[in-house]
Write an enzyme that holds these catalytic residues in place. Structure first.
Site, PDB file in Angstrom:
ATOM      1  N   HIS A 115      -7.368   1.614   2.271  1.00  0.00           N
ATOM      2  CA  HIS A 115      -7.078   0.666   3.655  1.00  0.00           C
ATOM      3  C   HIS A 115      -8.056   2.457   4.147  1.00  0.00           C
ATOM      4  O   HIS A 115      -7.513   2.811   5.195  1.00  0.00           O
ATOM      5  CB  HIS A 115      -5.236   0.964   3.750  1.00  0.00           C
ATOM      6  N   GLU A 120       0.700  -1.192  -0.348  1.00  0.00           N
ATOM      7  CA  GLU A 120       0.065   0.038   0.076  1.00  0.00           C
ATOM      8  C   GLU A 120       0.854   1.133   0.193  1.00  0.00           C
ATOM      9  O   GLU A 120       2.098   1.898   1.105  1.00  0.00           O
ATOM     10  CB  GLU A 120      -1.250  -0.105   1.234  1.00  0.00           C
TER      11      GLU A 120
END
Ligand code: NAD
Length: 317
Positions: free
Chosen positions: A286, A265
């Site tokens: 997220h 990420e």
């Protein structure tokens, strides 16, 4: 290791946190250095002299960081997962580790439901088409969640909250865990089964385990083979729980996949971009804990836990 109560505490915050947290810590007389997005090299140079390190999931707090922080007493994680912190080593070094485990439970559970419902009705595809000028009515037929079987892997705080919501939708709920959760299962009318049974029987599988050595790539190719055709997978726990490359090979036979978390990420590998671009896949960046309410609770829970930890360090340090 002793800590006089008169000492002015220096706090380094290395990820983006709610401004209120910084203000609350300042009002407790602490000096705050706010450096969200700080790179590792700079962190290693800077960390010495700080008593408290506040992070979210981005900052990796490994042995080297802990060793360089010779004044460190507390590592505070604004959120739940501690997988970015070498907890074992930090504890060995006598540090106190705190987090805010309850704050994001309902936000993460609601996002899980959102992803399930969006997948069921292909909402992501319709939104995309309509925004691009195509009236997609009649193009993507959806399914109801009512009457379907939901399998919850990891029946902790978030898993149990999802079970409550699923009951309201009229779903049959199965769960699996490695600890005894039978009390909660009985309370919520949830059937406990093995992981293999859960994968074989569920129409929707949702993952709510912490990332550990045992849960890394827990949903691998062998386990994906157990999942029935037309099933959905939702993951709002940690990206590394699913072997993403193996998942790509199963997309054709699945109904869809909803992910709030990825192995990297932001994503960086070809296979991650392939996954994100796939029409059967919804990815959110997220955002499980990114609500006004969860962020507010994180501040309250973390401040209370820091106060508690300070007491402990001062009394026993
Ligand atoms: P929790 O600790 O309450 O529950 C986790 C459960 O998983 C526990 O009951 C544990 O026994 C179980 N478990 C561990 N290993 C397992 C295994 N191998 N098989 C089956 N069960 C296993 O945690 P929680 O508050 O429910 O949060 C779960 C995870 O969700 C966190 O660890 C965090 O990584 C993630 N999370 C993500 C977001 C987000 O922004 N997407 C927000 C909050 C939490």
């Amino acid at each position: 290791m002793g800590w006089e109560s008169g000492i002015q505490l220096k706090v380094l915050v290395t990820d983006k946190v709610d401004e209120k947290l910084l203000n609350r810590l300042r009002s407790m007389g602490m000096v705050i250095d706010y450096k969200p997005g700080i790179q590792r090299d700079e962190l290693l140079k800077l960390i010495d002299g700080y008593h408290i390190l506040v992070v979210r999931s981005r900052t990796k707090v490994d042995r080297e960081v802990i060793d360089r922080g010779t004044s460190l007493k507390i590592i505070a994680r604004a959120g739940v997962g501690l997988d970015n912190i070498d907890v074992e080593y930090a504890l060995k070094r006598g540090l106190v580790i705190i987090n805010s485990p309850n704050a994001a439970t309902y936000s993460a559970a609601e996002l899980t439901l959102t992803l399930m419902l969006m997948l069921a009705r292909n909402v992501h595809l319709h939104i995309f088409d309509v925004k691009n000028g195509k009236w997609s009515k009649g193009t993507y037929e959806g399914v109801e969640l009512r009457g379907k079987t939901l399998g919850i892997v990891g029946f902790g705080r978030i898993g149990r909250a999802v079970a409550r919501y699923a009951e309201a939708l009229g779903m049959r709920v199965l769960a699996t865990d490695i600890i005894d959760v039978s009390r909660y299962a009985n309370e919520l009318g949830v059937k406990l089964v093995s992981l293999s049974e859960l994968l074989e029987l569920s129409d929707v599988i949702t993952l709510h385990v912490a990332l550990t050595k045992d849960t890394y790539h827990m949903v691998n190719d062998d386990r994906l083979r157990l999942i029935k055709d037309g099933a959905m997978i939702v993951n709002t726990s940690r990206g590394e729980v699913i072997d993403t490359r193996a998942l790509l090979n199963h997309l054709d036979r699945l109904w869809g996949v909803g992910l709030d978390v990825l192995e990297h990420e932001p994503p960086r590998e070809d296979w991650e971009f392939k996954l994100i671009q796939h029409p059967k896949v919804i990815v959110t960046p997220h955002i499980g804990a990114e609500t006004v309410e969860a962020q507010g609770r994180i501040v309250e829970e973390l401040v209370a836990n820091i106060q508690d930890a300070l007491e402990r360090v001062r009394n026993h340090g």
